[in-house]
Structure formats: structure tokens, C-alpha cells
Motif scaffolding. Structure first.
Motif, PDB file in Angstrom:
ATOM      1  N   SER A 142       0.874  -1.398  -0.022  1.00 54.25           N
ATOM      2  CA  SER A 142       0.024   0.078   0.095  1.00 54.25           C
ATOM      3  C   SER A 142       0.789   1.298   0.004  1.00 54.25           C
ATOM      4  O   SER A 142       1.897   1.485   0.812  1.00 54.25           O
ATOM      5  CB  SER A 142      -0.801  -0.150   1.180  1.00 54.25           C
ATOM      6  OG  SER A 142      -0.200  -0.197   2.400  1.00 54.25           O
ATOM      7  N   HIS A 164      -2.603  -1.425  -3.039  1.00 53.47           N
ATOM      8  CA  HIS A 164      -3.466  -0.294  -3.153  1.00 53.47           C
ATOM      9  C   HIS A 164      -2.617   1.010  -2.989  1.00 53.47           C
ATOM     10  O   HIS A 164      -1.759   1.331  -2.506  1.00 53.47           O
ATOM     11  CB  HIS A 164      -3.916  -0.405  -1.416  1.00 53.47           C
ATOM     12  CG  HIS A 164      -4.821   0.891  -1.081  1.00 53.47           C
ATOM     13  ND1 HIS A 164      -5.962   0.455  -0.038  1.00 53.47           N
ATOM     14  CD2 HIS A 164      -5.114   2.061  -1.160  1.00 53.47           C
ATOM     15  CE1 HIS A 164      -6.516   1.601   0.055  1.00 53.47           C
ATOM     16  NE2 HIS A 164      -6.098   2.508  -0.768  1.00 53.47           N
ATOM     17  N   GLU A 166      -3.076   5.261  -3.425  1.00 54.03           N
ATOM     18  CA  GLU A 166      -4.021   6.280  -2.967  1.00 54.03           C
ATOM     19  C   GLU A 166      -3.027   7.779  -2.777  1.00 54.03           C
ATOM     20  O   GLU A 166      -2.312   7.561  -2.121  1.00 54.03           O
ATOM     21  CB  GLU A 166      -4.732   6.063  -1.681  1.00 54.03           C
ATOM     22  CG  GLU A 166      -5.576   7.066  -0.965  1.00 54.03           C
ATOM     23  CD  GLU A 166      -6.510   6.789  -0.004  1.00 54.03           C
ATOM     24  OE1 GLU A 166      -6.779   7.515   0.968  1.00 54.03           O
ATOM     25  OE2 GLU A 166      -6.226   5.464   0.457  1.00 54.03           O
ATOM     26  N   ARG A 185      -6.307  -7.959  -6.094  1.00 50.09           N
ATOM     27  CA  ARG A 185      -6.963  -6.818  -5.889  1.00 50.09           C
ATOM     28  C   ARG A 185      -6.181  -5.667  -5.993  1.00 50.09           C
ATOM     29  O   ARG A 185      -5.092  -5.448  -5.699  1.00 50.09           O
ATOM     30  CB  ARG A 185      -7.560  -7.070  -4.591  1.00 50.09           C
ATOM     31  CG  ARG A 185      -8.270  -5.718  -4.022  1.00 50.09           C
ATOM     32  CD  ARG A 185      -9.013  -5.916  -2.644  1.00 50.09           C
ATOM     33  NE  ARG A 185      -9.945  -4.873  -2.630  1.00 50.09           N
ATOM     34  CZ  ARG A 185     -10.621  -4.662  -1.489  1.00 50.09           C
ATOM     35  NH1 ARG A 185     -10.711  -5.646  -0.490  1.00 50.09           N
ATOM     36  NH2 ARG A 185     -11.315  -3.397  -1.356  1.00 50.09           N
ATOM     37  N   THR A 187      -6.938  -1.548  -5.918  1.00 47.25           N
ATOM     38  CA  THR A 187      -7.407  -0.352  -5.288  1.00 47.25           C
ATOM     39  C   THR A 187      -6.726   0.824  -5.573  1.00 47.25           C
ATOM     40  O   THR A 187      -5.663   1.116  -5.230  1.00 47.25           O
ATOM     41  CB  THR A 187      -7.645  -0.471  -3.867  1.00 47.25           C
ATOM     42  OG1 THR A 187      -8.315  -1.342  -3.560  1.00 47.25           O
ATOM     43  CG2 THR A 187      -8.454   0.849  -3.213  1.00 47.25           C
ATOM     44  N   GLU A 189      -7.015   5.128  -5.762  1.00 48.39           N
ATOM     45  CA  GLU A 189      -8.109   6.150  -4.985  1.00 48.39           C
ATOM     46  C   GLU A 189      -7.164   7.432  -5.359  1.00 48.39           C
ATOM     47  O   GLU A 189      -6.180   7.704  -4.882  1.00 48.39           O
ATOM     48  CB  GLU A 189      -7.990   6.004  -3.643  1.00 48.39           C
ATOM     49  CG  GLU A 189      -8.950   7.144  -2.925  1.00 48.39           C
ATOM     50  CD  GLU A 189      -9.443   6.778  -1.674  1.00 48.39           C
ATOM     51  OE1 GLU A 189     -10.172   7.733  -1.099  1.00 48.39           O
ATOM     52  OE2 GLU A 189      -9.431   5.764  -1.144  1.00 48.39           O
ATOM     53  N   GLN A 210     -10.714  -8.308  -8.081  1.00 44.97           N
ATOM     54  CA  GLN A 210     -11.380  -7.304  -7.600  1.00 44.97           C
ATOM     55  C   GLN A 210     -10.762  -5.872  -7.880  1.00 44.97           C
ATOM     56  O   GLN A 210      -9.706  -5.868  -7.696  1.00 44.97           O
ATOM     57  CB  GLN A 210     -11.566  -7.104  -6.099  1.00 44.97           C
ATOM     58  CG  GLN A 210     -12.568  -6.132  -5.601  1.00 44.97           C
ATOM     59  CD  GLN A 210     -12.957  -6.286  -4.170  1.00 44.97           C
ATOM     60  OE1 GLN A 210     -12.960  -7.255  -3.558  1.00 44.97           O
ATOM     61  NE2 GLN A 210     -13.297  -5.086  -3.539  1.00 44.97           N
ATOM     62  N   LEU A 211     -11.486  -4.886  -8.693  1.00 42.92           N
ATOM     63  CA  LEU A 211     -10.900  -3.588  -9.090  1.00 42.92           C
ATOM     64  C   LEU A 211     -11.672  -2.542  -8.550  1.00 42.92           C
ATOM     65  O   LEU A 211     -12.931  -2.664  -8.653  1.00 42.92           O
ATOM     66  CB  LEU A 211     -10.926  -3.596 -10.442  1.00 42.92           C
ATOM     67  CG  LEU A 211     -10.463  -2.073 -11.336  1.00 42.92           C
ATOM     68  CD1 LEU A 211      -8.874  -1.875 -10.933  1.00 42.92           C
ATOM     69  CD2 LEU A 211     -10.708  -2.190 -12.522  1.00 42.92           C
ATOM     70  N   ASP A 212     -11.215  -1.791  -7.334  1.00 43.92           N
ATOM     71  CA  ASP A 212     -11.751  -0.563  -6.734  1.00 43.92           C
ATOM     72  C   ASP A 212     -11.116   0.728  -7.504  1.00 43.92           C
ATOM     73  O   ASP A 212      -9.909   1.011  -7.073  1.00 43.92           O
ATOM     74  CB  ASP A 212     -11.413  -0.657  -5.296  1.00 43.92           C
ATOM     75  CG  ASP A 212     -11.883  -1.701  -4.598  1.00 43.92           C
ATOM     76  OD1 ASP A 212     -12.617  -2.483  -5.507  1.00 43.92           O
ATOM     77  OD2 ASP A 212     -11.938  -1.989  -3.362  1.00 43.92           O
ATOM     78  N   ILE A 213     -12.165   1.566  -8.150  1.00 46.81           N
ATOM     79  CA  ILE A 213     -11.430   2.862  -8.366  1.00 46.81           C
ATOM     80  C   ILE A 213     -12.409   3.946  -7.719  1.00 46.81           C
ATOM     81  O   ILE A 213     -13.651   4.145  -7.945  1.00 46.81           O
ATOM     82  CB  ILE A 213     -12.091   2.807  -9.904  1.00 46.81           C
ATOM     83  CG1 ILE A 213     -11.340   1.891 -10.597  1.00 46.81           C
ATOM     84  CG2 ILE A 213     -11.631   4.242 -10.491  1.00 46.81           C
ATOM     85  CD1 ILE A 213     -11.581   1.633 -12.308  1.00 46.81           C
ATOM     86  N   LEU A 214     -11.568   4.675  -6.993  1.00 43.63           N
ATOM     87  CA  LEU A 214     -12.289   5.605  -5.984  1.00 43.63           C
ATOM     88  C   LEU A 214     -11.832   7.133  -6.028  1.00 43.63           C
ATOM     89  O   LEU A 214     -10.532   7.372  -6.207  1.00 43.63           O
ATOM     90  CB  LEU A 214     -11.984   5.195  -4.742  1.00 43.63           C
ATOM     91  CG  LEU A 214     -12.047   3.417  -4.276  1.00 43.63           C
ATOM     92  CD1 LEU A 214     -11.665   3.315  -2.867  1.00 43.63           C
ATOM     93  CD2 LEU A 214     -13.642   3.394  -4.518  1.00 43.63           C
TER      94      LEU A 214
END
Length: 345
Positions: A142, A164, A166, A185, A187, A189, A210-214
């Protein structure tokens, strides 16, 4: 080991170094946390390979430190967190240790690495003249709130599964995703400068589940071609999109996603005020859509007149969504339905 968070004239960095030097723990230490230390460097014992039982290490708020200790020799270290070290500008090969040390492998047991609130960090490089094998077990990275980090040069990390990123630059994204083709996964952000996921990034995401777009202000499309995305993201099962204020559509071209992304099961879309429509993929089981006031239509696959696979459907505050879509689709498979704050319902 924790000092006060007040970095004022009452504290002396030389004295604090001497104090920390004298506080060398016993060799069977399993966890170490150093917080708000004012010295510019750490004592030699921090990172000593004789700490064979040390599994977790956190360095936090050591704002005056300009370099990290050599930690790659710690044979059992599994989790490493470095936070709020504002004067640290570069993490280089010295972080790993000399190539002639011990087994020749740096961080042989490390599984989780976190860099957070490193506002002065500009470079992270594991490159050196004498190649050192590093991070053979690292599965989770991260990097959060490192706004100046633009140079990332790391060798392949085949074990990496969770990434991750961000509040950092798009250069960090490009450099880290190419370190592994086994990321499960991802992420992202508020990545500065990212306008869409281009092929140079997508091509490394074939294993992503899993793909997180924030929280992206610049994204109008997730990717240029939906066909290209579908051909690469063959293992994607969950897609989360949240806080993308300018998102208009998933793909700039080829609006046939529902016919191609065969494995996706869950989709969550929230806070995308410019999104106008969404076509659900064939295998969709759960759809959640919140605060998307411009969405006027949703479509669900019928799969050659067979019932839809949709099990759960939640819609909230999508004011312009027409209710006719609910009756035109085969939704007999639904087990849970929630609809609220819909002016057209």
C-alpha cells in the motif's frame, strides 16, 4: 517506543539518538514500534539480523529522519509500515542491505509493506549494481498519500496479490502494476494525472479479481476500449466505482461490455453524477447504485430468454432513472431488492 508529537526546542536530536541507542531490546522481540523519534538517523541495532523473532515493525512520525535503516536482513519480518517521515526523500538499495549478506535475499519473509503520509518521498528504488533478490514473499503493498513520489524502480515481485495506491502519481501506478502479473485486488484512489486506464496498465491486470476505482475527478472513462478491457480482465469478479464525479461511461469506445465481461459477479457504483446509463454484464449477481442522478437507464441480460442471474439489486438516489426498466427485464431470480429516494418510482 514513543515520544511526544511536539517537535519543539525542548527536544534534542542527539540526546534522543543516544537514548534510542541505549534502549536496544532483547533478541527475542517480536514487534517493534518507534513513534515520533526526533533523530536524523536510527541506531545500528534497528534492523540487526540477530532479531530473529521480529515479525512486525512500524516507524511512524519520525519527521527528522532522512534515511531508513537497513532492514532487509531481518529474517522473520512479515509486516513493515513506514508513516509520516516528511524528511525522507529517497528509499534506495541501502534499505535492502549489501549483496554479500546472509542468504543474499533481502526481506526473505516480508508479506505486507505500507508507505503512508510520506510527503517528501520522491524516489523508491531497489535497483543496484549487484543484483539482490528481494521480497520473495511480498503479497500486499500500500502506498498512500505520497504526493511527490514520481520515481519507482522495483524488480519483479511475482508473489504480489494486493496493491493499494492512494493520493500518489500515475507514474507510481505504472511502475508498480508492472512488477507483478499476479495482482488479485487493485485499489486506486485519487491518482493524480490518471484520465483513464490505458493499455500499458491494463495489460498487467489479467489476474485481477476485484478492482476498486475511488475518488477520481479527472476520469471520464475507465478505459478507452471496452472490448480491450473485456479481453484482458477475464478474471474480474467485483468492480467498485465510487466518487468519480466526471465519469460518463465505462468505455470511450465499444459500448458492448455486457456481452463480453463474462465473469463479473458484483458491481457497486456510487457518487457518479454524470454517468447516464449502465449495461450489466451477463453474469451479474449483485448490483448496487447510489447517488447517480443522471442515470436514466439500466439494462440486464436475459441470456437467450433464460432468467437473469441477478440476486441482489439496490438503487438509491438515482432521480432520473425510469422505472420501466424494472418491468422490461427478467428479474425473477431476485432474492433481495431495495429502491429508495427515487423521484420517478
Amino acid at each position: 517506543m514513543e515520544w511526544s508529537d511536539a517537535f519543539d526546542g525542548s527536544r534534542n536530536e542527539i540526546t534522543e539518538y543516544e537514548v534510542l541507542e541505549g534502549l536496544r531490546p532483547f533478541k527475542k522481540l517480536t514487534s517493534l514500534k518507534i513513534v515520533y523519534y526526533k533523530g536524523k538517523k536510527f541506531p545500528r541495532w534497528v534492523g540487526d539480523p540477530l532479531f530473529v523473532s521480529l515479525t512486525q515493525l512500524m516507524l511512524c512520525g519520525c519527521r527528522r529522519c532522512t534515511c531508513l535503516p537497513t532492514l532487509g536482513h531481518l529474517p522473520s519480518l512479515q509486516k513493515l509500515f513506514v508513516k509520516s517521515m516528511n524528511e525522507l526523500k529517497r528509499v534506495g538499495f541501502e534499505f535492502l542491505g549489501p549483496s554479500n549478506s546472509c542468504s543474499g535475499t533481502a526481506f526473505p519473509s516480508l508479506e505486507v509493506l505500507g508507505l503512508r503520509n510520506m510527503k517528501g518521498l520522491e524516489e523508491w528504488s531497489t535497483s543496484c549494481a549487484n543484483k539482490i533478490r528481494a521480497f520473495p514473499c511480498l503479497r500486499d503493498i500500500s502506498i498512500i498519500n505520497c504526493p511527490k513520489l514520481d520515481v519507482v524502480i522495483i524488480d519483479l515481485i511475482p508473489s504480489l496479490q494486493v496493491l493499494h495506491l492512494e493520493q500518489c502519481s500515475v507514474a507510481v501506478l505504472r511502475s508498480t502494476v508492472c512488477a507483478s502479473s499476479s495482482i488479485l485486488r487493485l485499489t486506486m484512489e485519487n491518482i493524480k494525472g490518471l484520465t483513464m486506464l490505458h493499455g500499458e496498465v491494463l495489460k498487467y491486470l489479467g489476474a485481477v479479481v476485484q478492482l476498486d476505482i475511488l475518488e477520481f475527478d479527472e476520469l471520464m472513462y475507465l478505459w478507452e476500449s471496452e472490448i480491450e478491457a473485456c479481453n484482458i480482465l477475464v478474471n474480474l469478479q467485483k468492480l467498485v466505482i465510487r466518487g468519480c464525479e466526471n465519469l460518463v461511461s465505462l468505455g470511450e469506445k465499444d459500448v458492448h461490455l455486457k456481452d463480453n465481461m463474462e465473469y463479473i459477479r458484483e458491481v457497486e457504483i456510487e457518487g457518479c453524477p454524470r454517468l447516464e446509463s449502465y449495461n450489466c454484464p451477463n453474469s451479474i449477481e449483485k448490483l448496487e447504485m447510489y447517488n447517480c442522478p443522471s442515470v436514466t437507464s439500466l439494462s440486464f441480460p436475459t441470456m437467450h430468454n433464460l432468467p437473469s442471474t441477478l440476486i441482489k439489486l439496490y438503487i438509491l438516489a438515482c432521480d432520473n432513472l425510469q422505472i420501466s426498466w424494472l418491468f422490461k427485464n427478467h428479474l425473477s431470480s431476485l432474492e433481495s431488492l431495495g429502491i429508495a429516494r427515487m423521484s420517478n418510482f
